[in-house]
Motif scaffolding. Structure first.
Motif, PDB file in Angstrom:
ATOM      1  N   ASN A 142      79.774  18.411   2.699  1.00  0.00           N
ATOM      2  CA  ASN A 142      78.395  18.596   2.237  1.00  0.00           C
ATOM      3  C   ASN A 142      77.722  17.244   2.047  1.00  0.00           C
ATOM      4  N   LEU A 143      78.028  16.322   2.953  1.00  0.00           N
ATOM      5  CA  LEU A 143      77.525  14.959   2.853  1.00  0.00           C
ATOM      6  C   LEU A 143      76.061  14.865   3.276  1.00  0.00           C
ATOM      7  N   PHE A 144      75.268  14.154   2.500  1.00  0.00           N
ATOM      8  CA  PHE A 144      73.871  13.913   2.836  1.00  0.00           C
ATOM      9  C   PHE A 144      73.673  12.522   3.444  1.00  0.00           C
ATOM     10  N   ASN A 145      74.625  11.647   3.182  1.00  0.00           N
ATOM     11  CA  ASN A 145      74.540  10.287   3.718  1.00  0.00           C
ATOM     12  C   ASN A 145      75.891   9.604   3.536  1.00  0.00           C
ATOM     13  N   ILE A 146      76.048   8.497   4.221  1.00  0.00           N
ATOM     14  CA  ILE A 146      77.230   7.658   4.050  1.00  0.00           C
ATOM     15  C   ILE A 146      76.725   6.243   3.788  1.00  0.00           C
ATOM     16  N   PRO A 147      77.237   5.565   2.755  1.00  0.00           N
ATOM     17  CA  PRO A 147      76.764   4.203   2.456  1.00  0.00           C
ATOM     18  C   PRO A 147      76.883   3.277   3.662  1.00  0.00           C
ATOM     19  N   ASP A 148      75.920   2.410   3.818  1.00  0.00           N
ATOM     20  CA  ASP A 148      75.857   1.546   4.997  1.00  0.00           C
ATOM     21  C   ASP A 148      77.078   0.649   5.151  1.00  0.00           C
ATOM     22  N   ARG A 149      77.681   0.198   4.061  1.00  0.00           N
ATOM     23  CA  ARG A 149      78.793  -0.756   4.140  1.00  0.00           C
ATOM     24  C   ARG A 149      80.154  -0.103   3.880  1.00  0.00           C
ATOM     25  N   ILE A 150      80.226   1.203   4.018  1.00  0.00           N
ATOM     26  CA  ILE A 150      81.463   1.910   3.676  1.00  0.00           C
ATOM     27  C   ILE A 150      82.612   1.558   4.623  1.00  0.00           C
ATOM     28  N   PHE A 151      82.300   1.188   5.876  1.00  0.00           N
ATOM     29  CA  PHE A 151      83.344   0.908   6.863  1.00  0.00           C
ATOM     30  C   PHE A 151      83.531  -0.582   7.115  1.00  0.00           C
ATOM     31  N   ILE A 152      83.203  -1.377   6.126  1.00  0.00           N
ATOM     32  CA  ILE A 152      83.250  -2.822   6.323  1.00  0.00           C
ATOM     33  C   ILE A 152      84.671  -3.310   6.621  1.00  0.00           C
ATOM     34  N   GLU A 153      85.710  -2.603   6.108  1.00  0.00           N
ATOM     35  CA  GLU A 153      87.100  -2.974   6.377  1.00  0.00           C
ATOM     36  C   GLU A 153      87.676  -2.239   7.576  1.00  0.00           C
TER      37      GLU A 153
END
Length: 461
Positions: A142-153
């Motif tokens: 039920n995600l509305f968004n994913i933080p922009d820097r979540i995949f930095i690693e």
């Protein structure tokens, strides 16, 4: 003492693989089963778990926790498992994931968390420590968004599955992820593709945006997708496309634009798609396809044009791809006239097109295109036969007229013979007075009969 010493010596002599299998089974959590095959798989699915086990075998390479009742993942929820490659948490009731929940899983390659309907938010540090993650599945949440820097690693991430969520835009977190090869964003609520939505995805091969609400695409939205091979844009709200929307996508093999609201097809759309093999334009509102649209698509094998508003398909539009393997044209309001005669020949020669039903003229509505054109050929034969009979009757009339005018002399007979052998057009010139009137009337009558004998499709042609 000797017994203990014997056991120790025996353990030292055992192969390492045997020791690992023994350790895997020995430390298996309650309500789970552990299989030593394939480097220790821990199976805890369908176990009615509300909480995670306190510990897992250190040797575990795969853990399956699907279809339980897990609600919360605390920090370092799984401890330290250096051998773990795959973790599945599908179909649970997870609502919150503490930042750092996956710390200690430094070699994890695949993480599945699909079908957790209470996950509506992910913290920027949710996936901290997962530096070798290759495949992440958070679909059907039920995600509305994913933080922009979540995949930095997660620089190694290749496959991201986010379909069936509530995204209204393409997550900015995927920009610049050079190793991404597959992105699944279908069945969200995405409304537009901005110029920077897909920046830096030079190795992306598969992109699925089908079944969203996309009605606007920026002219440069796809410019970085130079490796893209499969592209799904079907079942959106597109009524037009940028003229050079797919410029540079030279490796594209399949493009699906079906189920939109397109009315015209520009020849510039597909000018660079030299390797395209399958094109879907079905279920739109197409009424016009520009000449030259397919001229560079020399690899095209299958073309879907069914379920549109096409009434004709001129040969110049289609000719460059005459070697197609499959052409789907059904459910269009085809106007069956001579302009489609080439299509009938193609259908008969290659047997690759069927279900081309006529909508007009009304006399042939509902008939197959091939049958209508066959009727046209037969009707021509009918007209030709009627004309021959009429010419024969006119010849007899001319002979009678000449005999009456020239009498019975030898010279007259010779002239009559010459007249009889003259062309019909020349013999008509000899008629005058009542005979000419009779000739004109008969021509009109027989002409009408010939027209009445022919189907309306012939007259239309």
């Amino acid at each position: 003492f000797c017994a203990v010493l014997s056991v120790c010596v025996l353990l030292l002599l055992l192969p390492q693989a045997v020791l690992s299998r023994w350790a895997c089974v020995r430390s298996c959590p309650p309500s789970c089963s552990c299989t030593p095959e394939k480097n220790c798989s821990v199976l805890c699915d369908r176990s009615s778990m509300a909480e995670l086990p306190k510990e897992f075998p250190c040797e575990a390479s795969a853990i399956n926790l699907d279809k339980n009742s897990l609600k919360f993942l605390s920090e370092r929820a799984f401890g330290t498992l250096p051998s773990l490659k795959s973790l599945s948490l599908d179909h649970n009731n997870i609502s919150f994931i503490t930042p750092g929940a996956f710390k200690g899983l430094s070699n994890l390659v695949e993480l599945r968390m699909a079908h957790n309907e209470y996950i509506s938010y992910l913290h920027t540090r949710t996936f901290t420590g997962l530096k070798k993650l290759v495949r992440l599945d958070v679909s059907n949440c039920n995600l509305f968004n994913i933080p922009d820097r979540i995949f930095i690693e997660q620089t190694a991430l290749k496959q991201l599955l986010c379909y069936q969520n509530n995204f209204r835009r393409i997550p900015g977190s995927i920009r610049g992820m050079e190793n991404l090869t597959h992105v699944y964003l279908e069945r969200n609520k995405i409304e537009a593709v901005a110029y920077n939505s897909l920046l830096g995805l030079g190795n992306l091969r598969y992109l699925n945006l089908q079944d969203n609400r996309i009605n606007v695409i920026h002219a440069d939205a796809f410019k970085d997708l130079v490796s893209l091979e499969n592209f799904y844009l079907n079942d959106n709200l597109l009524s037009e496309l940028p003229r050079l929307a797919f410029k540079g996508l030279r490796h594209l093999k399949m493009l699906n634009l079906g189920g939109n609201q397109l009315t015209n097809v520009s020849k510039l759309w597909f000018s660079d798609l030299v390797e395209l093999e399958v094109l879907y334009l079905d279920r739109n509102q197409l009424v016009f396809i520009e000449e030259g649209t397919f001229e560079n698509m020399t690899s095209l094998i299958t073309l879907h044009l069914n379920s549109n508003n096409l009434t004709t398909l001129p040969l110049p539009v289609f000719q460059p791809i005459y070697f197609l393997g499959r052409l789907y044209l059904f459910k269009n309001p085809w106007e069956c006239d001579c302009a489609l005669e080439w299509l009938k020949e193609w259908m008969e020669n290659y047997k690759l097109v069927r279900d081309v039903t006529c909508s007009s003229p009304s006399s042939v509505a509902g008939l197959d295109l091939g049958k209508v054109l066959n009727l046209t050929t037969n009707s021509s034969e009918i007209i030709s036969t009627t004309e021959n009979r009429f010419n024969s009757l006119i010849s007899k009339l001319l002979q009678q007229e000449l005999r009456e005018e020239m009498g019975n002399g030898t010279e007259s007979l010779r002239n009559g013979t010459l007249q009889e052998e003259a062309p019909l057009s020349a013999r008509v010139q000899t008629l005058r007075g009542p005979s000419l009137t009779i000739f004109t009337s008969m021509w009109l009558v027989f002409g009408c009969f010939a027209m009445l004998d022919a189907p309306l499709s012939v007259l239309h042609t």
